[in-house]
Scaffold this motif. Sequence first.
Motif, PDB file in Angstrom:
ATOM      1  N   PRO A   1      28.027  12.753  12.982  1.00 38.61           N
ATOM      2  CA  PRO A   1      26.637  12.711  13.454  1.00 38.61           C
ATOM      3  C   PRO A   1      25.971  14.079  13.583  1.00 38.61           C
ATOM      4  N   GLU A   2      26.761  15.142  13.670  1.00 43.99           N
ATOM      5  CA  GLU A   2      26.170  16.479  13.771  1.00 43.99           C
ATOM      6  C   GLU A   2      25.403  16.864  12.506  1.00 43.99           C
ATOM      7  N   LEU A   3      25.578  16.101  11.429  1.00 42.95           N
ATOM      8  CA  LEU A   3      24.889  16.378  10.169  1.00 42.95           C
ATOM      9  C   LEU A   3      23.608  15.555   9.997  1.00 42.95           C
ATOM     10  N   LEU A   4      23.220  14.811  11.012  1.00 46.08           N
ATOM     11  CA  LEU A   4      22.077  13.907  10.866  1.00 46.08           C
ATOM     12  C   LEU A   4      20.784  14.631  10.528  1.00 46.08           C
ATOM     13  N   PHE A   5      20.534  15.769  11.153  1.00 47.77           N
ATOM     14  CA  PHE A   5      19.263  16.459  10.901  1.00 47.77           C
ATOM     15  C   PHE A   5      19.167  16.920   9.449  1.00 47.77           C
ATOM     16  N   ALA A   6      20.186  17.609   8.972  1.00 48.89           N
ATOM     17  CA  ALA A   6      20.159  18.109   7.595  1.00 48.89           C
ATOM     18  C   ALA A   6      20.121  16.968   6.592  1.00 48.89           C
ATOM     19  N   SER A   7      20.790  15.863   6.901  1.00 46.90           N
ATOM     20  CA  SER A   7      20.921  14.764   5.940  1.00 46.90           C
ATOM     21  C   SER A   7      19.696  13.876   5.853  1.00 46.90           C
ATOM     22  N   THR A   8      18.746  14.012   6.756  1.00 48.54           N
ATOM     23  CA  THR A   8      17.566  13.138   6.741  1.00 48.54           C
ATOM     24  C   THR A   8      16.343  13.788   6.102  1.00 48.54           C
ATOM     25  N   GLU A   9      16.524  14.924   5.432  1.00 45.73           N
ATOM     26  CA  GLU A   9      15.412  15.513   4.682  1.00 45.73           C
ATOM     27  C   GLU A   9      15.098  14.643   3.466  1.00 45.73           C
ATOM     28  N   ASP A  10      13.823  14.607   3.085  1.00 44.79           N
ATOM     29  CA  ASP A  10      13.401  13.705   2.007  1.00 44.79           C
ATOM     30  C   ASP A  10      12.288  14.346   1.188  1.00 44.79           C
ATOM     31  N   ARG A  11      12.331  14.128  -0.127  1.00 46.20           N
ATOM     32  CA  ARG A  11      11.259  14.596  -1.013  1.00 46.20           C
ATOM     33  C   ARG A  11      10.741  13.500  -1.944  1.00 46.20           C
TER      34      ARG A  11
ATOM     35  N   ILE B   1      17.386  15.483  -7.414  1.00 50.84           N
ATOM     36  CA  ILE B   1      18.696  16.034  -7.062  1.00 50.84           C
ATOM     37  C   ILE B   1      18.784  16.262  -5.555  1.00 50.84           C
ATOM     38  N   PHE B   2      17.712  16.778  -4.981  1.00 56.10           N
ATOM     39  CA  PHE B   2      17.673  17.027  -3.535  1.00 56.10           C
ATOM     40  C   PHE B   2      17.977  15.749  -2.765  1.00 56.10           C
ATOM     41  N   ASN B   3      17.332  14.647  -3.142  1.00 58.01           N
ATOM     42  CA  ASN B   3      17.529  13.401  -2.409  1.00 58.01           C
ATOM     43  C   ASN B   3      18.897  12.779  -2.654  1.00 58.01           C
ATOM     44  N   VAL B   4      19.436  12.950  -3.848  1.00 60.31           N
ATOM     45  CA  VAL B   4      20.798  12.462  -4.091  1.00 60.31           C
ATOM     46  C   VAL B   4      21.768  13.148  -3.143  1.00 60.31           C
ATOM     47  N   SER B   5      21.642  14.460  -3.006  1.00 56.41           N
ATOM     48  CA  SER B   5      22.556  15.191  -2.124  1.00 56.41           C
ATOM     49  C   SER B   5      22.382  14.769  -0.672  1.00 56.41           C
ATOM     50  N   ARG B   6      21.138  14.616  -0.232  1.00 55.95           N
ATOM     51  CA  ARG B   6      20.895  14.244   1.166  1.00 55.95           C
ATOM     52  C   ARG B   6      21.343  12.811   1.452  1.00 55.95           C
ATOM     53  N   SER B   7      21.156  11.908   0.501  1.00 55.05           N
ATOM     54  CA  SER B   7      21.597  10.526   0.705  1.00 55.05           C
ATOM     55  C   SER B   7      23.111  10.450   0.860  1.00 55.05           C
TER      56      SER B   7
ATOM     57  N   LEU C   1       0.831  -1.200   0.000  1.00 54.60           N
ATOM     58  CA  LEU C   1       0.000   0.000   0.000  1.00 54.60           C
ATOM     59  C   LEU C   1       0.865   1.249   0.000  1.00 54.60           C
ATOM     60  N   ALA C   2       1.911   1.251   0.825  1.00 55.74           N
ATOM     61  CA  ALA C   2       2.784   2.420   0.887  1.00 55.74           C
ATOM     62  C   ALA C   2       3.399   2.713  -0.479  1.00 55.74           C
ATOM     63  N   ARG C   3       3.821   1.665  -1.177  1.00 51.93           N
ATOM     64  CA  ARG C   3       4.426   1.860  -2.489  1.00 51.93           C
ATOM     65  C   ARG C   3       3.415   2.356  -3.519  1.00 51.93           C
ATOM     66  N   SER C   4       2.168   1.947  -3.365  1.00 53.42           N
ATOM     67  CA  SER C   4       1.145   2.355  -4.329  1.00 53.42           C
ATOM     68  C   SER C   4       0.818   3.851  -4.243  1.00 53.42           C
ATOM     69  N   LEU C   5       1.199   4.492  -3.149  1.00 57.44           N
ATOM     70  CA  LEU C   5       0.901   5.903  -2.960  1.00 57.44           C
ATOM     71  C   LEU C   5       1.916   6.822  -3.634  1.00 57.44           C
ATOM     72  N   GLN C   6       2.980   6.245  -4.155  1.00 55.79           N
ATOM     73  CA  GLN C   6       4.031   7.064  -4.751  1.00 55.79           C
ATOM     74  C   GLN C   6       3.816   7.243  -6.244  1.00 55.79           C
ATOM     75  N   PRO C   7       4.165   8.417  -6.771  1.00 51.47           N
ATOM     76  CA  PRO C   7       4.033   8.644  -8.214  1.00 51.47           C
ATOM     77  C   PRO C   7       5.099   7.886  -8.982  1.00 51.47           C
ATOM     78  N   GLU C   8       4.851   7.674 -10.281  1.00 49.35           N
ATOM     79  CA  GLU C   8       5.815   6.969 -11.109  1.00 49.35           C
ATOM     80  C   GLU C   8       7.019   7.834 -11.446  1.00 49.35           C
ATOM     81  N   SER C   9       6.868   9.147 -11.362  1.00 48.56           N
ATOM     82  CA  SER C   9       7.979  10.063 -11.627  1.00 48.56           C
ATOM     83  C   SER C   9       7.926  11.206 -10.626  1.00 48.56           C
ATOM     84  N   VAL C  10       9.072  11.825 -10.397  1.00 54.87           N
ATOM     85  CA  VAL C  10       9.175  12.945  -9.458  1.00 54.87           C
ATOM     86  C   VAL C  10       9.884  14.098 -10.146  1.00 54.87           C
ATOM     87  N   PRO C  11       9.702  15.308  -9.659  1.00 55.37           N
ATOM     88  CA  PRO C  11      10.400  16.460 -10.255  1.00 55.37           C
ATOM     89  C   PRO C  11      11.914  16.297 -10.200  1.00 55.37           C
TER      90      PRO C  11
END
Length: 315
Positions: free
Chosen positions: A221-231, A204-210, A189-199
């Motif tokens: 570890p001081e970078l954990l907050f900034a690095s866990t953003e997701d789109r 790019i945002f998620n590549v950088s955060r990953s 169900l969780a997977r079915s809620l996602q679009p087939e494509s994203v902007p």
Amino acid sequence: MTDPRLAGRRVHVKVPATTANLGPGFDTLGLALAVYDELDVAVRDAPGATVVVHGVGEGEVPTDETNLVVRSIRHTFDAYGIPMPGLDLVARNVIPHGRGMGSSGAAIVAGVMAAKGLLEGIVDIDSAGLLARATELEGHPDNVAPALFGGLTIAWMAEDGPQHKRLTVHRGVSLLVCVPETSTMSTALARSLQPESVPHADAIFNVSRSALLIAALIQSPELLFASTEDRLHQNYRAAAMPETDALVQALRAKGYAAVVSGAGPSVLVLCGDPAERLAAAEVVAAASTTPWQAHMLAVDFKGATVVPNPVETVA
């Protein structure tokens, strides 16, 4: 007919829970958690399989050959051209089902590892074979890789099958996993809620955060907050898990690196030290209107283990 080389064989298997995605690392990153399901398997003369379940799933999951663990054992035997013998299984389950802590992945890994132990000396199943068999059943390697190998894993698909890289988490990283007492979430169900494509910008945002998240988990570890953003996935699933989304937002508003654990509905908080984890637990207790069980967990560094012919007998 049972292969005579398998007669009398027994194994004991221990598999950790996992948390996948870790925010931006969708279908790629996973952590092994120090919470374990255990399994005893014994070869018997009669064909088929019976399963006794203690703990989570008792009275709910199948206890015959349709059980996911049995299907995973059979799948592994079939992959190496050996008929599965008759089996008696005893499962002692602790990992919550349908809560985003890798319960199905753990069941699959338990079966694959049991098959490895039973086939010891007959077939040599290496780490690549274990990951391949588990991924064939799970469909993606982000949960089964950390369950198999422990620690932090990066998993990806290549032309020759699933691959992984295991990394050691910085000793200062502390984990808080918040599990709702009642609600569950189906991965399908969780997977079915996602679009087939994203902007393009979101990708790019998620590549950088990953990339940043890897550095945060193993070195900074001081970078954990900034690095866990997701789109890529959490916003699309939020409406199906309003309590989860509310807790994630409440924690992040206070500066804590909170993300959805796997497909949800559990929440993972990645903290830089134990004191921060305690403070985050206080926020959970104060901010949530839904009952949550807050578990202060360690990272499992060993992954799944199998002991052939254990001293204790199956009962």
